[in-house]
Design an enzyme around this catalytic site. Sequence first.
Site, short mmCIF file in Angstrom:
data_model
loop_
_atom_site.label_atom_id
_atom_site.label_comp_id
_atom_site.label_asym_id
_atom_site.label_seq_id
_atom_site.Cartn_x
_atom_site.Cartn_y
_atom_site.Cartn_z
N TRP A 172 0.84 -1.30 0.12
CA TRP A 172 -0.15 0.05 0.01
C TRP A 172 0.97 1.34 0.01
CZ3 TRP A 172 1.57 2.65 4.11
CH2 TRP A 172 1.99 1.89 5.48
N ASN A 173 2.12 1.19 0.63
CA ASN A 173 3.03 2.38 0.78
C ASN A 173 3.45 3.16 -0.72
OD1 ASN A 173 4.66 0.31 0.31
ND2 ASN A 173 6.45 1.49 1.33
N GLU A 207 11.08 -8.03 -1.18
CA GLU A 207 11.70 -6.89 -0.67
C GLU A 207 10.88 -6.58 0.87
OE1 GLU A 207 10.88 -2.46 -1.11
OE2 GLU A 207 12.36 -2.71 -2.73
N PRO A 252 -2.90 -6.14 -5.72
CA PRO A 252 -2.63 -5.16 -5.12
C PRO A 252 -3.10 -5.14 -3.47
CG PRO A 252 -3.56 -4.71 -7.12
CD PRO A 252 -3.91 -6.03 -7.09
N ASP A 253 -2.56 -4.46 -2.83
CA ASP A 253 -3.13 -4.24 -1.53
C ASP A 253 -4.33 -3.56 -1.75
OD1 ASP A 253 -3.58 -2.56 1.16
OD2 ASP A 253 -1.95 -3.92 1.57
N GLU A 299 10.83 -1.70 12.97
CA GLU A 299 10.74 -0.81 12.01
C GLU A 299 9.40 0.01 12.36
OE1 GLU A 299 10.33 -0.67 7.12
OE2 GLU A 299 9.15 -2.53 8.19
N CYS A 308 9.91 2.10 2.23
CA CYS A 308 10.87 0.91 2.76
C CYS A 308 12.11 1.19 3.04
CB CYS A 308 10.72 -0.50 1.79
SG CYS A 308 8.96 -0.95 1.28
N GLY A 328 6.42 -6.37 1.30
CA GLY A 328 5.75 -6.29 2.35
C GLY A 328 6.80 -6.46 3.76
#
Length: 512
Positions: A150-151, A247, A175-176, A379, A281, A225
């Site tokens: 989503w980011n 990733e 997709p999210d 994180e 990320c 994610g």
Amino acid sequence: MLPATASSLVAQVRGTGPTFTATSPLTGERTVDVPSSTPADVDDAFAAARTAQRSWAALGVSRRAAVLLRLHDLVLDRQAEGLDLIQVEAGKARRHAVEEVLDTAINARYYARTAAKLLRPRRRTGALPVLTRTVELRFPVGVVGVVSPWNYPLSLAASEVLPALMAGNAVVHRPDPATMLSALWVRALAVEAGLPPALWQIVAGEGAAVGPLVVDRADQVCFTGSTRVGREVAAQAARRLVPASLELGGKNPLLVLDDADLDRAVEGAIRACFASAGQLCISIERVYVADRLHDEFLRRFVARTATLRLGVTGDFGADLGSLASARQLDTVTAHVADAVARGAVVHTGGRPRPDVGPYVFEPTVLTGVVPGMRMYAEETFGPVVAVYRFATDDEAVALANDTAYGLNASVFSGSGARGEAVAARIDAGSVNVNDGYSAVWGSIDAPMGGWKDSGLGGRHGAEGLHRFTRVKTVARQRGLGLAPAYHRPGEESAAWTRRMTAALRLLRRTGR
């Protein structure tokens, strides 16, 4: 700000299950209703993709490249529409949404321009020069399963899907569910550019429900994610012996060496820590500053952070936008509260700002963050950064490497050679010198991926295309055989051995 065509984009989803409602973090209000995909829908998506993939692979690289080049132009021509969608569903400031549009165009152009060279048959050194002709051939894997987050809903979808298509594959993409529209928008543009619609299938639904269905059917898996879910994806793919590129998370450090230009380091850190409200990320969450510069850096960095403008409007007036969801706001708030309760000091920020938007959080700078606090090693994924000091370059490298992650890092130094030397010692898949993240991210000809708990494989460059291919080696032998013949007298085998030994010695002397 939601484009009038937004609801029509949903028609691209292969879904017959119950609908779910996506909401905008800018307002908390409904944006669109999306049908979820059932197991039968996912089966149908893969069946259609497999049929379409055979014709697409046979089309040839140049004709596939033409589609991506037309897509490049459409993305730039229609960028205002894309920016609106990204802002509405991801909540980020418009200046940060621009990064996604530009990155999508760059990926389309790069792989369209380089694929012919990267995918063509390649001569390799044979077992015996002249006598052995060896060729490396590359073929598409088939249907690639992409699970995107989503980011960065446009950029991280396109940077996986486009090279997969360029390599001759079809894609089934989940997709999210919170940010479907950006992916649907670029998919619609790709079809307008000439992509056969069946090649890029979109399925929808929560990750725990639909994600495993995609992984169970794909010939190659791409996931972006969390590290926790990434491990599950890797294990599921491993059981089927299909490749997976992942990733995952990061706790990325930025080092300010004692010869750094402070103005440049402060501005670089502002961008590295607060782009997309820290929901990147590869954004920075830990800043280490040499003793000689620490106090002045902290003073300037705090003052500069305090000037950043918050906003949820559709123009370029805001420096930071919103967090993406109530869940993300809760995580960021909890990390800061935990650190403060255990003795950390907030120098600026530290609070949610519901007066600006429902999920807005102030850009925040802390010191005194130590082991035992949640944000020390976890994180945070928000506009929050901890600043530390160090005495020597060796100490700085040790602190930077004191993490389970290894995604991105940054080094600021007045000496390019010194900065690169320190960068080479940091355990991360990408390290920027005198920049926060854009230098590596924008160098699309070079691979980019995580070390340690930050993932497997990488996007961009030749590796970003080759991961979507299977390799076949064809070797044709002429003249002298590579083994003595069976059922021949022993002296013939001995003579063959002498000839081969002499040949190897000759190759050694000639530098082969």
